[in-house]
Design a protein around this motif. Sequence first.
Motif, PDB file in Angstrom:
ATOM      1  N   ALA A 384       0.827  -1.206   0.000  1.00  0.00           N
ATOM      2  CA  ALA A 384       0.000   0.000   0.000  1.00  0.00           C
ATOM      3  C   ALA A 384       0.861   1.257   0.000  1.00  0.00           C
ATOM      4  CB  ALA A 384      -0.950  -0.010   1.197  1.00  0.00           C
ATOM      5  N   ASP A 385       1.944   1.264   0.802  1.00  0.00           N
ATOM      6  CA  ASP A 385       2.826   2.425   0.855  1.00  0.00           C
ATOM      7  C   ASP A 385       3.478   2.686  -0.505  1.00  0.00           C
ATOM      8  OD1 ASP A 385       2.242   2.859   3.499  1.00  0.00           O
ATOM      9  OD2 ASP A 385       4.071   1.893   4.264  1.00  0.00           O
ATOM     10  N   ARG A 386       3.926   1.616  -1.144  1.00  0.00           N
ATOM     11  CA  ARG A 386       4.564   1.760  -2.458  1.00  0.00           C
ATOM     12  C   ARG A 386       3.551   2.218  -3.502  1.00  0.00           C
ATOM     13  NH1 ARG A 386       9.897   1.549  -3.768  1.00  0.00           N
ATOM     14  NH2 ARG A 386       9.772  -0.127  -5.296  1.00  0.00           N
ATOM     15  N   ILE A 387       2.330   1.713  -3.413  1.00  0.00           N
ATOM     16  CA  ILE A 387       1.290   2.146  -4.347  1.00  0.00           C
ATOM     17  C   ILE A 387       1.044   3.647  -4.221  1.00  0.00           C
ATOM     18  CG2 ILE A 387      -1.203   2.041  -4.803  1.00  0.00           C
ATOM     19  CD1 ILE A 387      -1.001  -0.997  -4.254  1.00  0.00           C
ATOM     20  N   ARG A 388       0.889   4.116  -2.970  1.00  0.00           N
ATOM     21  CA  ARG A 388       0.641   5.554  -2.772  1.00  0.00           C
ATOM     22  C   ARG A 388       1.812   6.381  -3.318  1.00  0.00           C
ATOM     23  NH1 ARG A 388      -1.549   3.662   2.207  1.00  0.00           N
ATOM     24  NH2 ARG A 388       0.473   3.986   3.223  1.00  0.00           N
ATOM     25  N   GLU A 389       3.034   5.933  -3.046  1.00  0.00           N
ATOM     26  CA  GLU A 389       4.205   6.666  -3.531  1.00  0.00           C
ATOM     27  C   GLU A 389       4.258   6.655  -5.059  1.00  0.00           C
ATOM     28  OE1 GLU A 389       7.496   8.931  -3.892  1.00  0.00           O
ATOM     29  OE2 GLU A 389       6.248   8.643  -2.099  1.00  0.00           O
ATOM     30  N   GLY A 390       3.961   5.513  -5.657  1.00  0.00           N
ATOM     31  CA  GLY A 390       3.966   5.423  -7.118  1.00  0.00           C
ATOM     32  C   GLY A 390       2.932   6.334  -7.755  1.00  0.00           C
ATOM     33  N   ILE A 391       1.742   6.377  -7.182  1.00  0.00           N
ATOM     34  CA  ILE A 391       0.687   7.245  -7.722  1.00  0.00           C
ATOM     35  C   ILE A 391       1.079   8.714  -7.551  1.00  0.00           C
ATOM     36  CG2 ILE A 391      -1.709   7.973  -7.459  1.00  0.00           C
ATOM     37  CD1 ILE A 391      -1.340   5.274  -8.860  1.00  0.00           C
ATOM     38  N   ARG A 392       1.702   9.064  -6.429  1.00  0.00           N
ATOM     39  CA  ARG A 392       2.157  10.448  -6.239  1.00  0.00           C
ATOM     40  C   ARG A 392       3.182  10.836  -7.313  1.00  0.00           C
ATOM     41  NH1 ARG A 392       1.411   9.472  -0.522  1.00  0.00           N
ATOM     42  NH2 ARG A 392       3.512   8.580  -0.331  1.00  0.00           N
ATOM     43  N   ARG A 393       4.127   9.928  -7.573  1.00  0.00           N
ATOM     44  CA  ARG A 393       5.128  10.204  -8.608  1.00  0.00           C
ATOM     45  C   ARG A 393       4.469  10.368  -9.978  1.00  0.00           C
ATOM     46  NH1 ARG A 393       9.753   5.659  -6.928  1.00  0.00           N
ATOM     47  NH2 ARG A 393      10.122   6.454  -4.813  1.00  0.00           N
ATOM     48  N   LEU A 394       3.524   9.499 -10.273  1.00  0.00           N
ATOM     49  CA  LEU A 394       2.824   9.600 -11.549  1.00  0.00           C
ATOM     50  C   LEU A 394       2.028  10.889 -11.645  1.00  0.00           C
ATOM     51  CD1 LEU A 394       1.263   6.164 -12.642  1.00  0.00           C
ATOM     52  CD2 LEU A 394       2.784   7.658 -13.930  1.00  0.00           C
ATOM     53  N   GLY A 395       1.344  11.241 -10.548  1.00  0.00           N
ATOM     54  CA  GLY A 395       0.544  12.456 -10.556  1.00  0.00           C
ATOM     55  C   GLY A 395       1.378  13.693 -10.823  1.00  0.00           C
ATOM     56  N   GLU A 396       2.542  13.784 -10.193  1.00  0.00           N
ATOM     57  CA  GLU A 396       3.431  14.921 -10.428  1.00  0.00           C
ATOM     58  C   GLU A 396       3.894  14.954 -11.880  1.00  0.00           C
ATOM     59  OE1 GLU A 396       6.637  14.720  -7.674  1.00  0.00           O
ATOM     60  OE2 GLU A 396       5.365  14.954  -5.893  1.00  0.00           O
ATOM     61  N   LEU A 397       4.224  13.783 -12.403  1.00  0.00           N
ATOM     62  CA  LEU A 397       4.692  13.702 -13.786  1.00  0.00           C
ATOM     63  C   LEU A 397       3.600  14.118 -14.761  1.00  0.00           C
ATOM     64  CD1 LEU A 397       6.946  12.800 -15.733  1.00  0.00           C
ATOM     65  CD2 LEU A 397       5.974  10.500 -15.636  1.00  0.00           C
ATOM     66  N   ILE A 398       2.379  13.628 -14.538  1.00  0.00           N
ATOM     67  CA  ILE A 398       1.265  13.971 -15.424  1.00  0.00           C
ATOM     68  C   ILE A 398       0.970  15.468 -15.370  1.00  0.00           C
ATOM     69  CG2 ILE A 398      -1.228  13.657 -15.779  1.00  0.00           C
ATOM     70  CD1 ILE A 398      -0.765  10.736 -14.703  1.00  0.00           C
ATOM     71  N   GLY A 399       0.993  16.029 -14.158  1.00  0.00           N
ATOM     72  CA  GLY A 399       0.783  17.467 -14.027  1.00  0.00           C
ATOM     73  C   GLY A 399       1.830  18.270 -14.780  1.00  0.00           C
ATOM     74  N   ASP A 400       3.099  17.878 -14.644  1.00  0.00           N
ATOM     75  CA  ASP A 400       4.185  18.565 -15.360  1.00  0.00           C
ATOM     76  C   ASP A 400       4.001  18.430 -16.873  1.00  0.00           C
ATOM     77  OD1 ASP A 400       5.278  19.224 -12.935  1.00  0.00           O
ATOM     78  OD2 ASP A 400       6.845  17.679 -12.997  1.00  0.00           O
ATOM     79  N   GLU A 401       3.592  17.256 -17.316  1.00  0.00           N
ATOM     80  CA  GLU A 401       3.416  17.015 -18.748  1.00  0.00           C
ATOM     81  C   GLU A 401       2.290  17.888 -19.307  1.00  0.00           C
ATOM     82  OE1 GLU A 401       4.285  14.736 -22.392  1.00  0.00           O
ATOM     83  OE2 GLU A 401       5.360  15.301 -20.576  1.00  0.00           O
ATOM     84  N   LEU A 402       1.189  17.992 -18.579  1.00  0.00           N
ATOM     85  CA  LEU A 402       0.083  18.828 -19.038  1.00  0.00           C
ATOM     86  C   LEU A 402       0.497  20.300 -19.132  1.00  0.00           C
ATOM     87  CD1 LEU A 402      -2.985  17.294 -17.150  1.00  0.00           C
ATOM     88  CD2 LEU A 402      -2.628  17.367 -19.628  1.00  0.00           C
ATOM     89  N   GLU A 403       1.236  20.771 -18.133  1.00  0.00           N
ATOM     90  CA  GLU A 403       1.704  22.156 -18.165  1.00  0.00           C
ATOM     91  C   GLU A 403       2.609  22.396 -19.372  1.00  0.00           C
ATOM     92  OE1 GLU A 403       3.556  23.538 -14.631  1.00  0.00           O
ATOM     93  OE2 GLU A 403       1.864  23.013 -13.323  1.00  0.00           O
ATOM     94  N   LEU A 404       3.492  21.439 -19.633  1.00  0.00           N
ATOM     95  CA  LEU A 404       4.419  21.580 -20.756  1.00  0.00           C
ATOM     96  C   LEU A 404       3.668  21.589 -22.083  1.00  0.00           C
ATOM     97  CD1 LEU A 404       7.424  21.665 -21.614  1.00  0.00           C
ATOM     98  CD2 LEU A 404       7.358  19.159 -21.704  1.00  0.00           C
ATOM     99  N   LEU A 405       2.724  20.677 -22.239  1.00  0.00           N
ATOM    100  CA  LEU A 405       1.973  20.584 -23.490  1.00  0.00           C
ATOM    101  C   LEU A 405       1.110  21.823 -23.699  1.00  0.00           C
ATOM    102  CD1 LEU A 405       0.948  16.828 -23.286  1.00  0.00           C
ATOM    103  CD2 LEU A 405       2.554  17.843 -24.915  1.00  0.00           C
ATOM    104  N   HIS A 406       0.492  22.306 -22.632  1.00  0.00           N
ATOM    105  CA  HIS A 406      -0.334  23.506 -22.753  1.00  0.00           C
ATOM    106  C   HIS A 406       0.516  24.738 -23.066  1.00  0.00           C
ATOM    107  CE1 HIS A 406      -3.644  21.432 -20.173  1.00  0.00           C
ATOM    108  NE2 HIS A 406      -3.770  21.155 -21.461  1.00  0.00           N
ATOM    109  N   ALA A 407       1.746  24.761 -22.529  1.00  0.00           N
ATOM    110  CA  ALA A 407       2.639  25.890 -22.799  1.00  0.00           C
ATOM    111  C   ALA A 407       2.989  25.969 -24.272  1.00  0.00           C
ATOM    112  CB  ALA A 407       3.908  25.763 -21.962  1.00  0.00           C
ATOM    113  N   PHE A 408       3.014  24.815 -24.943  1.00  0.00           N
ATOM    114  CA  PHE A 408       3.318  24.787 -26.383  1.00  0.00           C
ATOM    115  C   PHE A 408       2.049  24.787 -27.224  1.00  0.00           C
ATOM    116  CE2 PHE A 408       7.402  23.470 -24.709  1.00  0.00           C
ATOM    117  CZ  PHE A 408       8.300  24.044 -25.592  1.00  0.00           C
ATOM    118  N   GLY A 409       0.912  25.036 -26.552  1.00  0.00           N
ATOM    119  CA  GLY A 409      -0.347  25.155 -27.271  1.00  0.00           C
ATOM    120  C   GLY A 409      -0.892  23.871 -27.815  1.00  0.00           C
ATOM    121  N   ARG A 410      -0.562  22.772 -27.172  1.00  0.00           N
ATOM    122  CA  ARG A 410      -1.047  21.462 -27.651  1.00  0.00           C
ATOM    123  C   ARG A 410      -2.169  20.954 -26.755  1.00  0.00           C
ATOM    124  NH1 ARG A 410       3.978  17.614 -28.399  1.00  0.00           N
ATOM    125  NH2 ARG A 410       2.309  16.271 -29.137  1.00  0.00           N
TER     126      ARG A 410
END
Length: 410
Positions: A384-410
């Motif tokens: 359970a601890d590893r799952i929560r940590e993995g989802i947190r890492r993914l969430g941060e990555l997805i958020g960063d990716e969306l910001e980057l894509l939106h910055a380039f107008g995609r």
Amino acid sequence: MSPADPYLHRYATRAQGMTASEIRALFAVASRPEIVSLAGGNPDVTVLDFDEVADVAARVIRERGASALLYGGGQGLGEMREQLTGVLAAEGIRARADDLVVTTGGQQALDLLARLFIDAGDVIVAEGPTYVGALSAFSQYQPRVVHVPMDSDGVVPEAMADVLDRLRAEGVKPKMLYTIPNHQNPAGVSLTEDRRRAVLALADAHDLMVVEDNPYGMLDFKHETRTPLVTLAPERVIYVGTLSKIFSPGVRTGFVLAPHAVRDKLVQLKEASDLCQSNMTQAIAEAWLRTQPWREHVRAFTELYRERCDEMLSEIEVAFPPEAHVAAPTGGMFTWVRLPEPIDTGALLPRAINARVAYVPGRGFYADGSGKQEMRLNFSYASADRIREGIRRLGELIGDELELLHAFGR
């Protein structure tokens, strides 16, 4: 001729298009200890008492070694098939030992069925998304796979009717429907009772054979038993089962329940493929089912997975963008997530590995290149601890990716 593969011109046509499974390709990387792997499909066998497993194996060697170490028959040990009728009974299926063929896991069962029924160019109807291992098994025999959409209640009968009508208008008669009706891999959803009958009615109207693959049926988070398709249409449905999720994938024990004409052909194919199933692993699995409280173990698996699934869903709600769509699993081992556009989960995966978390991109679960925005997450193996940590890492990555894509107008 490729300089990297001097045998390319010698391969059979069916072998030239073979590609590695996306999941298998991930294993070497995802197994590194610093990476939280939400990518695989392993059960958490630590639920089992390893001392008991060792005792069962030792008794088999001590008491049955003279036969367990020899060749066996292509249909599988009679005692094994008798125990499997008890497994089927727990799923609500009445069967006789003579109705079954034991295989090297459910995967070999799918390969044998594909070899028996699929010619190049045949059309196979399957859920979209569907099990990547089934697509791999089928692809060797060069069919065309046509997907039917699902929602939270499984296959949508109206969409299936549209697909079948369109194929009929094209003059195409599909060879079979492949379905995982319980806690589907990868989507995690189950076909409702009404839809089971609707899907079978469509199969009957179009004279469609049905392959019912049920690895996860007993891993129901409400401990319910859902009506097997094979009990509703025994002459139309061929049933595939496995002990991989309710005992151990290491014993490589699957099975097929089929009409006797099909059973006999499967035995011939099995004997041509590997002569026979391992007597040793069959004897261990048979003794385990006969002497151990295996249903209690299955319940323990299910409770553990339900708790981990709840942890995953709770963390996703916090960590992922609100536009992400998550299918709440009814049981099994997987959660299916659809991310907002324009994220491509395949392109994102290398960055996820760098962020020390792994998942399976959605495109591997489609034969037509779909699934660009989707991903499969496993909750059965990591803590359970590893799952929560993995989802947190993914969430941060997805958020960063969306910001980057939106910055380039995609």
